[in-house]
Design a protein around this motif. Sequence first.
Motif, PDB file in Angstrom:
ATOM      1  N   ARG A 138     -93.654 -29.502  49.369  1.00  0.00           N
ATOM      2  CA  ARG A 138     -93.023 -30.657  49.984  1.00  0.00           C
ATOM      3  C   ARG A 138     -93.439 -30.807  51.441  1.00  0.00           C
ATOM      4  O   ARG A 138     -93.652 -31.941  51.928  1.00  0.00           O
ATOM      5  CB  ARG A 138     -91.492 -30.505  49.898  1.00  0.00           C
ATOM      6  CG  ARG A 138     -90.710 -31.681  50.444  1.00  0.00           C
ATOM      7  CD  ARG A 138     -91.004 -32.939  49.687  1.00  0.00           C
ATOM      8  NE  ARG A 138     -90.216 -34.059  50.172  1.00  0.00           N
ATOM      9  CZ  ARG A 138     -90.435 -35.320  49.851  1.00  0.00           C
ATOM     10  NH1 ARG A 138     -91.441 -35.632  49.025  1.00  0.00           N
ATOM     11  NH2 ARG A 138     -89.674 -36.284  50.321  1.00  0.00           N
TER      12      ARG A 138
ATOM     13  N   THR B 258     -96.817 -32.358  51.565  1.00  0.00           N
ATOM     14  CA  THR B 258     -96.698 -33.794  51.308  1.00  0.00           C
ATOM     15  C   THR B 258     -96.140 -34.523  52.522  1.00  0.00           C
ATOM     16  O   THR B 258     -96.617 -35.596  52.917  1.00  0.00           O
ATOM     17  CB  THR B 258     -95.802 -34.037  50.092  1.00  0.00           C
ATOM     18  OG1 THR B 258     -96.335 -33.332  48.960  1.00  0.00           O
ATOM     19  CG2 THR B 258     -95.723 -35.519  49.757  1.00  0.00           C
ATOM     20  N   LEU B 259     -95.139 -33.895  53.131  1.00  0.00           N
ATOM     21  CA  LEU B 259     -94.532 -34.521  54.299  1.00  0.00           C
ATOM     22  C   LEU B 259     -95.504 -34.585  55.476  1.00  0.00           C
ATOM     23  O   LEU B 259     -95.488 -35.550  56.247  1.00  0.00           O
ATOM     24  CB  LEU B 259     -93.273 -33.760  54.705  1.00  0.00           C
ATOM     25  CG  LEU B 259     -92.077 -33.895  53.746  1.00  0.00           C
ATOM     26  CD1 LEU B 259     -90.938 -33.002  54.201  1.00  0.00           C
ATOM     27  CD2 LEU B 259     -91.612 -35.339  53.675  1.00  0.00           C
ATOM     28  N   ARG B 260     -96.343 -33.535  55.594  1.00  0.00           N
ATOM     29  CA  ARG B 260     -97.337 -33.583  56.674  1.00  0.00           C
ATOM     30  C   ARG B 260     -98.306 -34.726  56.465  1.00  0.00           C
ATOM     31  O   ARG B 260     -98.695 -35.413  57.427  1.00  0.00           O
ATOM     32  CB  ARG B 260     -98.080 -32.253  56.739  1.00  0.00           C
ATOM     33  CG  ARG B 260     -97.250 -31.130  57.372  1.00  0.00           C
ATOM     34  CD  ARG B 260     -98.006 -29.835  57.377  1.00  0.00           C
ATOM     35  NE  ARG B 260     -97.229 -28.768  58.004  1.00  0.00           N
ATOM     36  CZ  ARG B 260     -97.607 -27.497  58.072  1.00  0.00           C
ATOM     37  NH1 ARG B 260     -98.775 -27.128  57.537  1.00  0.00           N
ATOM     38  NH2 ARG B 260     -96.829 -26.604  58.656  1.00  0.00           N
ATOM     39  N   GLY B 261     -98.749 -34.902  55.188  1.00  0.00           N
ATOM     40  CA  GLY B 261     -99.614 -36.039  54.901  1.00  0.00           C
ATOM     41  C   GLY B 261     -98.925 -37.356  55.213  1.00  0.00           C
ATOM     42  O   GLY B 261     -99.516 -38.261  55.814  1.00  0.00           O
ATOM     43  N   ASP B 262     -97.653 -37.428  54.790  1.00  0.00           N
ATOM     44  CA  ASP B 262     -96.889 -38.649  55.093  1.00  0.00           C
ATOM     45  C   ASP B 262     -96.744 -38.836  56.599  1.00  0.00           C
ATOM     46  O   ASP B 262     -96.795 -39.960  57.108  1.00  0.00           O
ATOM     47  CB  ASP B 262     -95.513 -38.573  54.438  1.00  0.00           C
ATOM     48  CG  ASP B 262     -95.601 -38.582  52.918  1.00  0.00           C
ATOM     49  OD1 ASP B 262     -96.650 -39.002  52.400  1.00  0.00           O
ATOM     50  OD2 ASP B 262     -94.616 -38.160  52.270  1.00  0.00           O
TER      51      ASP B 262
ATOM     52  N   GLU C  17     -99.913 -40.216  57.988  1.00  0.00           N
ATOM     53  CA  GLU C  17     -99.980 -41.654  57.703  1.00  0.00           C
ATOM     54  C   GLU C  17     -99.024 -42.432  58.610  1.00  0.00           C
ATOM     55  O   GLU C  17     -99.364 -43.515  59.095  1.00  0.00           O
ATOM     56  CB  GLU C  17     -99.636 -41.898  56.237  1.00  0.00           C
ATOM     57  CG  GLU C  17    -100.681 -41.345  55.261  1.00  0.00           C
ATOM     58  CD  GLU C  17    -100.290 -41.589  53.819  1.00  0.00           C
ATOM     59  OE1 GLU C  17     -99.192 -42.162  53.600  1.00  0.00           O
ATOM     60  OE2 GLU C  17    -101.068 -41.225  52.923  1.00  0.00           O
ATOM     61  N   MET C  18     -97.868 -41.847  58.819  1.00  0.00           N
ATOM     62  CA  MET C  18     -96.904 -42.517  59.692  1.00  0.00           C
ATOM     63  C   MET C  18     -97.411 -42.597  61.124  1.00  0.00           C
ATOM     64  O   MET C  18     -97.209 -43.602  61.809  1.00  0.00           O
ATOM     65  CB  MET C  18     -95.568 -41.780  59.645  1.00  0.00           C
ATOM     66  CG  MET C  18     -94.834 -41.918  58.318  1.00  0.00           C
ATOM     67  SD  MET C  18     -93.312 -40.949  58.272  1.00  0.00           S
ATOM     68  CE  MET C  18     -92.361 -41.740  59.550  1.00  0.00           C
TER      69      MET C  18
END
Length: 391
Positions: free
Chosen positions: A230, A233-237, A240-241
């Motif tokens: 998770r 995934t959050l780092r990727g998000d 992107e953010m």
Amino acid sequence: MAQRLQKRDETLSDEAKQPTDSIKRLRFIVLGSDEVLINEACDTILMLTDAKKVETIKSGGKCEFREAYVSGRHVSVVKTPTYWLENLKTYLFFSKSVRSMKSDMEFSYSMVFPGPHAFLLVLGDVRNSGKEHYLLRALSEVFGQEVLDYSMVLFMHGYSNRDIGRNRCVKKCSERYHILKDNEDNVLKLFHDATAIKQRKANFFTKDLELLYKAETYFKKEFDATYEERESTLRGDLAEMKTAEENLRAKMTEMEKQNSENVRELQDLREELDQLREELDAHRFRENRLRKDLDASISREKQLSQEIVALKEKKYELKEELFDLRDHKRRVNAELIASNEREISENKVKSLSGRECEVESKPIDSQSSRSLEGEGLNPARQNIIQDPPNI
């Protein structure tokens, strides 16, 4: 399903490790031999009024489950039946009675899952017959000797410390007791004393504490793996953010620039508007002045019209006077002509008679007399009959 179990076990584990002052949920199992005293103890612990008692009681077979909010805490109480002690009073059949009661006692335990913070033994008389300690013994037979670390004697009336120290039940609970009174401070002290016992492994009693720790370890590993996934995934998000944030900031910068240009244009438009307003005011001023001039011209025009009408009337009057003068002139001329004719005839008569009488008189200027005779008027009268000037 695994996630729900993980969440529940994490909650239970966290609750078991909480300091006593921060516990928001409290669970108690109340035991005793006097029905009235047990009901009074439950109502006092829950701080219930008569109007709330019916709403909070839930039957669970021969046990009763009650709950309420006390000073921001959710408090649950299981009231056990009084006949338990009647079955345990005969020592000869104690083990058999415990076996027959085991299912009921385990059921009362399950009503406050994952376990009570304390077992409260209610006593009304400190000088009792000593039979109530059978209930504590039965608890240790069913749940193990550790249950006595979570047990406390609850007195409904005040006694001297000397009498309380001799009580067998108090001794069995390692000198833990509380004199219950119907006020909030006393009830809060009970909550603190029931959860602040140092030799406990956790803040509440549970038969499956070791299993709980094992489940915690297992789910912690599973949670760590899920957390890493998770987190990735959050780092990727997050990346992107951040990109989206940079784009938004660039757009905001462009919008601010456009906004500043719009502000300048708006300022220019306001200046033009102010200038147009000034010009409009000047035009209105000139218009008002022209209207005043026009009103004055109209007034003068009316006055001139009146003067013209008066002049026309005067002209008409002068024409009438002229006509009268011309008539008078004609009459005067006619009279002069008639007078001249009479004079001429008289002169002719006189001239004829004079020629006969005055043969030797001086010669008359024949040219001047002929001119006068030819005109028929003497010079003085010719000036009189000239036409008057035209008006």
